[in-house]
Design an enzyme around this catalytic site. Structure first.
Site, PDB file in Angstrom:
ATOM      1  N   HIS A   1      -9.623   1.239   4.535  1.00 29.60           N
ATOM      2  CA  HIS A   1      -8.164   1.242   5.209  1.00 29.60           C
ATOM      3  C   HIS A   1      -8.366   2.193   6.474  1.00 29.60           C
ATOM      4  CE1 HIS A   1      -4.211   2.786   6.195  1.00 29.60           C
ATOM      5  NE2 HIS A   1      -3.763   1.448   5.775  1.00 29.60           N
TER       6      HIS A   1
ATOM      7  N   LYS B   1       0.201   4.338  -0.164  1.00 29.96           N
ATOM      8  CA  LYS B   1      -0.339   5.344   0.314  1.00 29.96           C
ATOM      9  C   LYS B   1      -0.232   6.627  -0.519  1.00 29.96           C
ATOM     10  CE  LYS B   1       0.317   3.420   4.754  1.00 29.96           C
ATOM     11  NZ  LYS B   1      -0.119   3.723   6.272  1.00 29.96           N
TER      12      LYS B   1
ATOM     13  N   SER C   1       2.834  -2.240  10.442  1.00 27.22           N
ATOM     14  CA  SER C   1       4.386  -2.256  10.469  1.00 27.22           C
ATOM     15  C   SER C   1       5.039  -3.662  10.354  1.00 27.22           C
ATOM     16  CB  SER C   1       4.703  -1.804  12.103  1.00 27.22           C
ATOM     17  OG  SER C   1       4.366  -0.434  12.019  1.00 27.22           O
TER      18      SER C   1
ATOM     19  N   ASN D   1       0.794  -1.133  -0.021  1.00 26.21           N
ATOM     20  CA  ASN D   1       0.003   0.107  -0.081  1.00 26.21           C
ATOM     21  C   ASN D   1       1.152   1.348  -0.005  1.00 26.21           C
ATOM     22  OD1 ASN D   1      -2.003   1.934   0.459  1.00 26.21           O
ATOM     23  ND2 ASN D   1      -2.449   1.478   2.723  1.00 26.21           N
TER      24      ASN D   1
ATOM     25  N   GLU E   1      -5.912  -5.188  10.356  1.00 23.96           N
ATOM     26  CA  GLU E   1      -4.481  -4.228  10.711  1.00 23.96           C
ATOM     27  C   GLU E   1      -4.966  -3.341  11.899  1.00 23.96           C
ATOM     28  OE1 GLU E   1      -2.724  -2.768   6.874  1.00 23.96           O
ATOM     29  OE2 GLU E   1      -4.503  -1.652   6.908  1.00 23.96           O
TER      30      GLU E   1
HETATM   31  C1  PEP Z   1      -0.942   0.058   5.921  1.00 20.90           C
HETATM   32  O1  PEP Z   1      -0.727   1.046   5.478  1.00 20.90           O
HETATM   33  O2  PEP Z   1      -1.882  -0.595   5.712  1.00 20.90           O
HETATM   34  C2  PEP Z   1      -0.038  -0.487   6.871  1.00 20.90           C
HETATM   35  C3  PEP Z   1       0.148  -1.731   7.284  1.00 20.90           C
HETATM   36  O3  PEP Z   1       1.157   0.476   6.972  1.00 20.90           O
HETATM   37  P1  PEP Z   1       2.458   0.227   7.609  1.00 20.90           P
HETATM   38  O4  PEP Z   1       3.072  -1.116   7.085  1.00 20.90           O
HETATM   39  O5  PEP Z   1       3.360   1.376   7.365  1.00 20.90           O
HETATM   40  O6  PEP Z   1       2.321   0.122   9.096  1.00 20.90           O
END
Ligand code: PEP
Length: 251
Positions: free
Chosen positions: A95, A11, A212, A9, A167
Site C-alpha cells: 500500500h 486502515k 477515493s 481497507n 491506486e
Molecule cells: C486505500 O486506502 O487504499 C484507499 C483507496 O483509500 P481511500 O478510498 O480513502 O482513498
C-alpha cells in the site's frame, strides 16, 4: 470472465463496538451483492473478532500487511501463519502508505507478495504513481517497475491468482478520484504489459481501482472494461456506502 472484488481497507480505524455495527450493517445488505466478491482488510488486532463474525458469510477478511519472516525475534511483527490461523484470505501488500511512511521498497513488497502466496492467501498488490510522477508523464514506468519487481522475484504466473490494485497516490484519501478514463488507461496498460509475457495471466488477473472510490463515483469507474473492482478506504467505513459500491460491482 473476471470476478470483480471489492475490498475494504479499514486502515488504522475501528473499535470493538464500531466494528460490530459496521459488520452488522454490511451483512444486513450483503444479499443484494450477487456476483462481486467482497472482503474487508482490518487491523491485525481485530482479525479474530472479524473472523468470528464473518465466518459462514459471503464476506471474506484479511490483513493490511504482513512480515516476510516466518517466526522468531521480530518484535511487533505478524507472520503469514498467524493470519492463516484466523483464515485470512487476503493480505494487502505495498500500500502506498506503507511504501511512503514505512519505507517499503519494491523488493520488500515483492518478498511480501511471495510469502503471502506461499501461505495460500491472496496478495492484493498495490501500485500507483505520485502526483509528481503523473505530472512528469512516467505513470506507466512507475507501475511497470512496481509490478516487474514481483515478476522478477516470482515469475509472471505468480500474478495469475493475485489481485493488483491500481491506486494513484494522489487519489488516496484526498477526495480526488482518477476519472474513469484515466483509471481505465492505466488498467489497460497493466493488462497489456502482462499480455506481452502471458496472455492468460493478463486476461485473468483482477485489477482493482483504489483512490477515493465512493458511493457516488463507483458505478462509473466499475463500468470500465479493465476495472475489476475496488480497494476502498474511507468509504469502506460506512456500511451503506460500502454496500452501494459492492452492488455497483455486480455484473
Ligand atoms: C486505500 O486506502 O487504499 C484507499 C483507496 O483509500 P481511500 O478510498 O480513502 O482513498
Amino acid at each position: 470472465m473476471r470476478k470483480p472484488l471489492i475490498a475494504g481497507n479499514w486502515k488504522m480505524n475501528g473499535s470493538v463496538a464500531g466494528n460490530k455495527s459496521l459488520l452488522d450493517g454490511i451483512l444486513a445488505g450483503i444479499g443484494a451483492v450477487k456476483t462481486a466478491g467482497v472482503a474487508v482488510c482490518v487491523p491485525y488486532i481485530y482479525i479474530p473478532e472479524v473472523a468470528a463474525r464473518l465466518q459462514g458469510t459471503s464476506v471474506a477478511w484479511g490483513a493490511q500487511n504482513v512480515s516476510t519472516e516466518a517466526k522468531g525475534a521480530f518484535t511487533g511483527e505478524i507472520a503469514t501463519s498467524m493470519l492463516v490461523d484466523f483464515h485470512c484470505q487476503y493480505v494487502i501488500v505495498g500500500h502506498s502508505e506503507r511504501r511512503t511512511l514505512y519505507g517499503e521498497t519494491d523488493t520488500l513488497v515483492a518478498t511480501k507478495y511471495g510469502v503471502v502466496r506461499a501461505a495460500g492467501m491472496t496478495p492484493i498488490l498495490c501500485v500507483g504513481e505520485t502526483l509528481q510522477e503523473r505530472e512528469q508523464g512516467i505513470t506507466e514506468q512507475v507501475v511497470a517497475r512496481q509490478i516487474n519487481a514481483v515478476i522478477q522475484a516470482h515469475g509472471v504466473a505468480s500474478l495469475a491468482k493475485g489481485v493488483i490494485a491500481y491506486e494513484p497516490v494522489w487519489a488516496i484519501g484526498t477526495g480526488k478520484t482518477a476519472s474513469p478514463q484515466q483509471a481505465q488507461d492505466v488498467h489497460a496498460y497493466i493488462r497489456s504489459m502482462l499480455a506481452k509475457q502471458d496472455k492468460t495471466v493478463a486476461e485473468g488477473v483482477v485489477i482493482q481501482y483504489g483512490g477515493s472510490m465512493n458511493a457516488q463515483n463507483a458505478a462509473e469507474l466499475l463500468a470500465m472494461p479493465d476495472i475489476d473492482g475496488g480497494l476502498i478506504g474511507g468509504a469502506s467505513l460506512k456500511a451503506e456506502d460500502f454496500l452501494t459500491i459492492c452492488k455497483a460491482a455486480n455484473r
